[in-house]
Scaffold this motif. Sequence first.
Motif, PDB file in Angstrom:
ATOM      1  N   GLN A 157      -5.260   6.849  -1.201  1.00  0.00           N
ATOM      2  CA  GLN A 157      -5.153   5.596  -0.615  1.00  0.00           C
ATOM      3  C   GLN A 157      -4.862   4.490  -1.661  1.00  0.00           C
ATOM      4  O   GLN A 157      -6.110   4.233  -2.116  1.00  0.00           O
TER       5      GLN A 157
ATOM      6  N   THR B 290       0.074   5.978   0.252  1.00  0.00           N
ATOM      7  CA  THR B 290      -0.984   6.831   0.039  1.00  0.00           C
ATOM      8  C   THR B 290      -0.330   8.062  -0.398  1.00  0.00           C
ATOM      9  O   THR B 290       0.846   8.487   0.144  1.00  0.00           O
TER      10      THR B 290
ATOM     11  N   PHE C 122      -8.373   1.432  -4.670  1.00  0.00           N
ATOM     12  CA  PHE C 122      -7.963   2.963  -4.241  1.00  0.00           C
ATOM     13  C   PHE C 122      -9.228   3.677  -3.645  1.00  0.00           C
ATOM     14  O   PHE C 122     -10.244   3.458  -3.944  1.00  0.00           O
TER      15      PHE C 122
ATOM     16  N   TYR D 225      -6.067  13.089  -0.913  1.00  0.00           N
ATOM     17  CA  TYR D 225      -5.297  12.009  -0.760  1.00  0.00           C
ATOM     18  C   TYR D 225      -5.718  10.580  -1.403  1.00  0.00           C
ATOM     19  O   TYR D 225      -6.934  10.667  -2.010  1.00  0.00           O
TER      20      TYR D 225
ATOM     21  N   SER E 100      -0.336  12.216  -1.279  1.00  0.00           N
ATOM     22  CA  SER E 100      -0.774  13.406  -0.884  1.00  0.00           C
ATOM     23  C   SER E 100      -0.819  14.549  -2.110  1.00  0.00           C
ATOM     24  O   SER E 100       0.193  14.447  -2.605  1.00  0.00           O
TER      25      SER E 100
ATOM     26  N   SER F  81       0.618  -1.221   0.075  1.00  0.00           N
ATOM     27  CA  SER F  81      -0.005  -0.070   0.094  1.00  0.00           C
ATOM     28  C   SER F  81       0.949   1.365  -0.002  1.00  0.00           C
ATOM     29  O   SER F  81       1.965   1.180   0.606  1.00  0.00           O
TER      30      SER F  81
ATOM     31  N   ASN G  24      -4.108   0.475  -2.120  1.00  0.00           N
ATOM     32  CA  ASN G  24      -4.136  -0.918  -1.513  1.00  0.00           C
ATOM     33  C   ASN G  24      -4.002  -1.910  -2.608  1.00  0.00           C
ATOM     34  O   ASN G  24      -4.406  -1.760  -3.889  1.00  0.00           O
TER      35      ASN G  24
END
Length: 125
Positions: free
Chosen positions: A82, A19, A68, A80, A21, A17, A84
């Motif tokens: 994220q 993340t 996502f 953001y 920004s 994963s 995965n």
Amino acid sequence: QVQLVESGGGLVQAGGSLTLSCTSSGQYLNSFDMGWFRQAPGKEREFVATINFSGGITEYGDSVKGRFTISRDHIKNAVYLQMNVLKPEDTAVYYCARRKIPGSGSRWYYDYDYWGQGTQVTVSS
């Protein structure tokens, strides 16, 4: 001048994963729909995800749906992504972008007027 800055990219193994920004200097993002796009070498720019100005509407590209998640923090003036269960085919430069007109988000790159410089995401198999 609006400047969008992405961060959080890197090298990760498949299944991992990350993340990403996106922040801005000189511009509040809260009044705008935002989007994430990506581009791999030799490929067209691809829509990843979008979120509308309020955060109440999101949309995802078919290849990332379910893996996502796009979100935003109005206090931090940030958006953001994220990511995965990353796959090698997710390897690309990821860009955040600001949509010209607030509404319900958009998957079309021509609806966006400001773009960040991109952050590299590399997923190893």
